[in-house]
Motif scaffolding. Structure first.
Motif, PDB file in Angstrom:
ATOM      1  N   SER A   1      62.554  70.629  30.395  1.00 23.63           N
ATOM      2  CA  SER A   1      63.770  70.707  31.211  1.00 23.63           C
ATOM      3  C   SER A   1      64.796  71.654  30.602  1.00 23.63           C
ATOM      4  O   SER A   1      65.653  72.176  31.315  1.00 23.63           O
ATOM      5  CB  SER A   1      64.382  69.312  31.383  1.00 23.63           C
ATOM      6  OG  SER A   1      64.982  68.855  30.191  1.00 23.63           O
ATOM      7  N   MET A   2      64.728  71.863  29.301  1.00 25.40           N
ATOM      8  CA  MET A   2      65.658  72.784  28.647  1.00 25.40           C
ATOM      9  C   MET A   2      65.293  74.245  28.889  1.00 25.40           C
ATOM     10  O   MET A   2      66.157  75.119  28.943  1.00 25.40           O
ATOM     11  CB  MET A   2      65.683  72.514  27.135  1.00 25.40           C
ATOM     12  CG  MET A   2      66.177  71.148  26.733  1.00 25.40           C
ATOM     13  SD  MET A   2      66.098  70.940  24.942  1.00 25.40           S
ATOM     14  CE  MET A   2      65.944  69.167  24.802  1.00 25.40           C
ATOM     15  N   LEU A   3      64.011  74.511  29.056  1.00 23.81           N
ATOM     16  CA  LEU A   3      63.551  75.888  29.249  1.00 23.81           C
ATOM     17  C   LEU A   3      63.619  76.332  30.708  1.00 23.81           C
ATOM     18  O   LEU A   3      63.838  77.512  31.002  1.00 23.81           O
ATOM     19  CB  LEU A   3      62.118  76.027  28.715  1.00 23.81           C
ATOM     20  CG  LEU A   3      61.515  77.426  28.637  1.00 23.81           C
ATOM     21  CD1 LEU A   3      62.391  78.370  27.819  1.00 23.81           C
ATOM     22  CD2 LEU A   3      60.107  77.362  28.047  1.00 23.81           C
ATOM     23  N   GLU A   4      63.458  75.397  31.625  1.00 24.84           N
ATOM     24  CA  GLU A   4      63.357  75.734  33.044  1.00 24.84           C
ATOM     25  C   GLU A   4      64.576  76.472  33.617  1.00 24.84           C
ATOM     26  O   GLU A   4      64.402  77.431  34.388  1.00 24.84           O
ATOM     27  CB  GLU A   4      63.059  74.475  33.857  1.00 24.84           C
ATOM     28  CG  GLU A   4      62.978  74.675  35.363  1.00 24.84           C
ATOM     29  CD  GLU A   4      61.841  75.587  35.806  1.00 24.84           C
ATOM     30  OE1 GLU A   4      61.882  76.055  36.964  1.00 24.84           O
ATOM     31  OE2 GLU A   4      60.910  75.827  34.997  1.00 24.84           O
TER      32      GLU A   4
ATOM     33  N   ALA B   1      69.952  71.593  33.421  1.00 22.74           N
ATOM     34  CA  ALA B   1      68.577  71.123  33.614  1.00 22.74           C
ATOM     35  C   ALA B   1      68.463  70.257  34.861  1.00 22.74           C
ATOM     36  O   ALA B   1      67.556  70.434  35.688  1.00 22.74           O
ATOM     37  CB  ALA B   1      68.116  70.340  32.383  1.00 22.74           C
ATOM     38  N   ILE B   2      69.391  69.321  35.005  1.00 22.26           N
ATOM     39  CA  ILE B   2      69.375  68.446  36.183  1.00 22.26           C
ATOM     40  C   ILE B   2      69.708  69.256  37.441  1.00 22.26           C
ATOM     41  O   ILE B   2      69.195  68.982  38.530  1.00 22.26           O
ATOM     42  CB  ILE B   2      70.363  67.285  36.003  1.00 22.26           C
ATOM     43  CG1 ILE B   2      69.956  66.440  34.782  1.00 22.26           C
ATOM     44  CG2 ILE B   2      70.422  66.418  37.252  1.00 22.26           C
ATOM     45  CD1 ILE B   2      68.559  65.861  34.860  1.00 22.26           C
ATOM     46  N   MET B   3      70.554  70.277  37.298  1.00 15.10           N
ATOM     47  CA  MET B   3      70.900  71.110  38.441  1.00 15.10           C
ATOM     48  C   MET B   3      69.678  71.855  38.965  1.00 15.10           C
ATOM     49  O   MET B   3      69.445  71.914  40.179  1.00 15.10           O
ATOM     50  CB  MET B   3      71.998  72.111  38.062  1.00 15.10           C
ATOM     51  CG  MET B   3      72.638  72.806  39.260  1.00 15.10           C
ATOM     52  SD  MET B   3      73.881  74.051  38.778  1.00 15.10           S
ATOM     53  CE  MET B   3      75.052  73.049  37.879  1.00 15.10           C
ATOM     54  N   VAL B   4      68.898  72.435  38.059  1.00 15.69           N
ATOM     55  CA  VAL B   4      67.724  73.178  38.522  1.00 15.69           C
ATOM     56  C   VAL B   4      66.670  72.226  39.077  1.00 15.69           C
ATOM     57  O   VAL B   4      65.983  72.546  40.051  1.00 15.69           O
ATOM     58  CB  VAL B   4      67.155  74.066  37.391  1.00 15.69           C
ATOM     59  CG1 VAL B   4      66.339  73.280  36.381  1.00 15.69           C
ATOM     60  CG2 VAL B   4      66.306  75.200  37.960  1.00 15.69           C
ATOM     61  N   TYR B   5      66.548  71.032  38.508  1.00 18.19           N
ATOM     62  CA  TYR B   5      65.652  70.037  39.080  1.00 18.19           C
ATOM     63  C   TYR B   5      66.138  69.611  40.464  1.00 18.19           C
ATOM     64  O   TYR B   5      65.336  69.355  41.371  1.00 18.19           O
ATOM     65  CB  TYR B   5      65.549  68.817  38.166  1.00 18.19           C
ATOM     66  CG  TYR B   5      64.604  68.990  36.989  1.00 18.19           C
ATOM     67  CD1 TYR B   5      63.909  70.181  36.782  1.00 18.19           C
ATOM     68  CD2 TYR B   5      64.397  67.958  36.081  1.00 18.19           C
ATOM     69  CE1 TYR B   5      63.036  70.337  35.707  1.00 18.19           C
ATOM     70  CE2 TYR B   5      63.520  68.095  35.004  1.00 18.19           C
ATOM     71  CZ  TYR B   5      62.854  69.290  34.824  1.00 18.19           C
ATOM     72  OH  TYR B   5      61.995  69.436  33.763  1.00 18.19           O
ATOM     73  N   GLY B   6      67.461  69.518  40.630  1.00 18.51           N
ATOM     74  CA  GLY B   6      68.023  69.176  41.927  1.00 18.51           C
ATOM     75  C   GLY B   6      67.733  70.224  42.987  1.00 18.51           C
ATOM     76  O   GLY B   6      67.614  69.907  44.173  1.00 18.51           O
ATOM     77  N   SER B   7      67.596  71.479  42.554  1.00 22.14           N
ATOM     78  CA  SER B   7      67.315  72.551  43.516  1.00 22.14           C
ATOM     79  C   SER B   7      65.906  72.444  44.102  1.00 22.14           C
ATOM     80  O   SER B   7      65.611  73.046  45.125  1.00 22.14           O
ATOM     81  CB  SER B   7      67.492  73.925  42.848  1.00 22.14           C
ATOM     82  OG  SER B   7      66.452  74.192  41.925  1.00 22.14           O
ATOM     83  N   TYR B   8      65.037  71.681  43.441  1.00 23.51           N
ATOM     84  CA  TYR B   8      63.673  71.479  43.941  1.00 23.51           C
ATOM     85  C   TYR B   8      63.541  70.165  44.704  1.00 23.51           C
ATOM     86  O   TYR B   8      62.448  69.783  45.105  1.00 23.51           O
ATOM     87  CB  TYR B   8      62.674  71.466  42.778  1.00 23.51           C
ATOM     88  CG  TYR B   8      62.777  72.643  41.826  1.00 23.51           C
ATOM     89  CD1 TYR B   8      63.099  73.912  42.287  1.00 23.51           C
ATOM     90  CD2 TYR B   8      62.544  72.488  40.457  1.00 23.51           C
ATOM     91  CE1 TYR B   8      63.198  74.983  41.408  1.00 23.51           C
ATOM     92  CE2 TYR B   8      62.630  73.558  39.582  1.00 23.51           C
ATOM     93  CZ  TYR B   8      62.970  74.796  40.066  1.00 23.51           C
ATOM     94  OH  TYR B   8      63.068  75.869  39.197  1.00 23.51           O
ATOM     95  N   MET B   9      64.655  69.464  44.899  1.00 22.50           N
ATOM     96  CA  MET B   9      64.632  68.121  45.487  1.00 22.50           C
ATOM     97  C   MET B   9      64.545  68.193  47.012  1.00 22.50           C
ATOM     98  O   MET B   9      65.220  69.003  47.639  1.00 22.50           O
ATOM     99  CB  MET B   9      65.919  67.388  45.077  1.00 22.50           C
ATOM    100  CG  MET B   9      65.970  65.929  45.448  1.00 22.50           C
ATOM    101  SD  MET B   9      67.512  65.207  44.823  1.00 22.50           S
ATOM    102  CE  MET B   9      67.305  63.508  45.302  1.00 22.50           C
ATOM    103  N   PRO B  10      63.722  67.369  47.639  1.00 23.43           N
ATOM    104  CA  PRO B  10      63.627  67.364  49.102  1.00 23.43           C
ATOM    105  C   PRO B  10      64.986  67.108  49.742  1.00 23.43           C
ATOM    106  O   PRO B  10      65.772  66.293  49.245  1.00 23.43           O
ATOM    107  CB  PRO B  10      62.657  66.217  49.394  1.00 23.43           C
ATOM    108  CG  PRO B  10      61.869  66.054  48.142  1.00 23.43           C
ATOM    109  CD  PRO B  10      62.795  66.393  47.026  1.00 23.43           C
TER     110      PRO B  10
END
Length: 467
Positions: A329-332, A240-249
């Motif tokens: 965050s679990m589904l993303e 979840a944090i990894m995929v959120y990190g992929s959207y990080m500036p």
């Protein structure tokens, strides 16, 4: 350069949106019904100090590893690990770690949705005055009636999955970012309102002492509990944090951003304790943990204090928001992966995955009532049984999925991501993503990712399996 890549799914507008997203992922039911009680039971300030040591040495390094991997790859966790492994000259089969994490996240969501759905029921019950003047027996009976009714549980489970799917289907910017910009500030506001109210109960200092009195003789009692919670609270190990990190500036500092998330997550948990336990003590009740605290003890407390109906309703809205921000965050990760793989629309992919989670979650719904006698992994006198109806021992469907994910898949996922960032990715790639000006600080953080965090996760893994 690898960090010039852009995710096809979109990007956060700023590092603060990532902070909201990652904090929303980390802040969940455990912050409300577990951490405050653990703090009081394991030595107050002594436990907080031990927990902070563990979160800096285990939890945050793994979160850092997931984030830098995600931003480096700019794809779903599965495709990111595959691409970065090939880039580093390693086996593309590293992607399996992300695939397992993705499945684990969906399994967790399947039962998390059922439990989170209880808060929807309690918003209506509390707001409607059902718990006014209620006794402990009455609150226990009300909770028992909820879990014993499969139709009621199915209704709330379905509604919560629809809420989760709705946010994800709208995309990174229109769905995730826009929702988090509303939900996270609202969560903080509601928490502060409850904290302000708890200060008027006359028992605020009792709650403060319960949480923060430093008991040095208890310093080592909660080491394993602190280490386990430091790992589990940050929502690491599933991608979840990894995929959120992929959207990080690309120009955002990963180190300071992750540190901010860790601080906010801890502050929310401690503030929740300061807001809730004075209310518990004001009701003349003993502190507890888990569903018993949230759905039995607190309704009794709210039902027997001034303005309890209003404050109780606000509390369960707070619970709903905390659960909702965690569930998306679990589904993303799975949605991002299948959109990349199938080239289908996000709406279609989200609908299919949400339905699958809902279907698996029905096993959890039935675990509390009609299917309570269905037991898995039973060790009996006549041998081992994978499944047996009405057996002594064993685990029901809900307990089985919970055990598989929290005690096996999550620690293994966290271990894999730390090892990948520390031993598979090239050192220069890690240095480039972290962009730390101090060579000494980079070496310390790199050492935590490579050595300390994996050892910590292994300790958590063994401790969890032995329970």
């Amino acid at each position: 350069m690898a960090n010039d890549k852009v995710s096809i799914h979109g990007a956060w507008a700023s590092r603060w949106v990532f902070i909201l997203a990652a904090t929303g992922s980390a802040v969940g039911l455990g912050n409300i019904w577990k951490f405050p009680y653990m703090t009081g039971m394991y030595g107050g300030g002594a436990f907080v100090m031990m927990y902070l040591v563990c979160i800096f040495m285990v939890g945050l390094p793994i979160m850092l590893a997931e984030t830098l991997i995600g931003r480096r790859g700019r794809q779903s966790p599965v495709n990111t690990l595959k691409a970065l492994a090939i880039e580093s000259g390693a086996s593309p089969k590293w992607s399996w770690a992300a695939l397992v994490g993705m499945v684990a996240a969906l399994l967790i969501l399947s039962f998390y949705s059922v439990v989170a759905g209880w808060s929807l029921d309690y918003i209506l019950s509390m707001g409607g005055g059902q718990f006014a003047g209620v006794s402990a027996e009455g609150a226990g009976a009300a909770f028992g009636a909820l879990t014993a009714d499969p139709w009621r549980l199915t209704l709330w489970h379905t509604l919560f999955m629809l809420l989760t799917g709705f946010v994800i289907a709208r995309g990174v910017v229109a769905g995730l970012e826009r929702s988090l910009r509303i939900m996270m500030p609202l969560l903080f506001v509601l928490l502060l309102v409850l904290l302000g109210y708890s200060m008027t109960t006359g028992h605020f200092m009792q709650g403060f002492h319960f949480l923060f009195d430093f008991q040095p003789d208890r310093l080592l009692d909660g080491v394993l509990a602190a280490m386990g919670h430091a790992f589990f609270t940050l929502s690491v190990g599933v991608g979840a944090i990894m995929v959120y990190g992929s959207y990080m500036p690309k120009n955002a500092s990963i180190g300071s951003t992750i540190l901010t998330v860790g601080i906010l997550d801890t502050l929310v948990a401690l503030t929740a304790g300061l807001a809730l336990f004075p209310i518990v003590f004001a009701g003349g009740l003993e502190p507890s943990a888990g569903p018993g605290l949230m759905f039995v003890t607190l309704p009794v407390a709210f039902g027997n204090i001034a303005f309890g109906q209003v404050m109780g309703t606000l509390f369960f809205i707070l619970v709903l928001i905390a659960a909702w921000t965690s569930s998306i965050s679990m589904l993303e990760p799975a949605v991002a992966y299948l959109v990349e793989r199938s080239k289908r629309s996000r709406v279609l992919v989200t609908s299919v995955l949400a339905f699958l989670c809902w279907a698996v979650g029905m096993g959890t719904v039935l675990s509390f009532n009609l299917g309570a006698e269905a037991k898995f992994f039973v060790f009996a006198e006549d041998g081992f049984h994978l499944f047996q109806w009405g057996a002594e021992g064993g685990r029901n469907f809900f307990d089985t999925i919970d055990y598989l994910t929290s005690r096996i898949l999550l620690p293994l996922g966290g271990l894999a991501f730390a090892v990948f960032a520390g031993w598979v990715l090239k050192r220069e790639a890690v240095r480039e993503e972290l962009a730390m000006k101090s060579p000494l600080l980079f070496n310390v953080v790199y050492w935590l990712i490579r050595v300390v965090a994996p050892i910590g996760v292994l300790i958590v893994f063994v401790a969890e399996l032995s329970k």
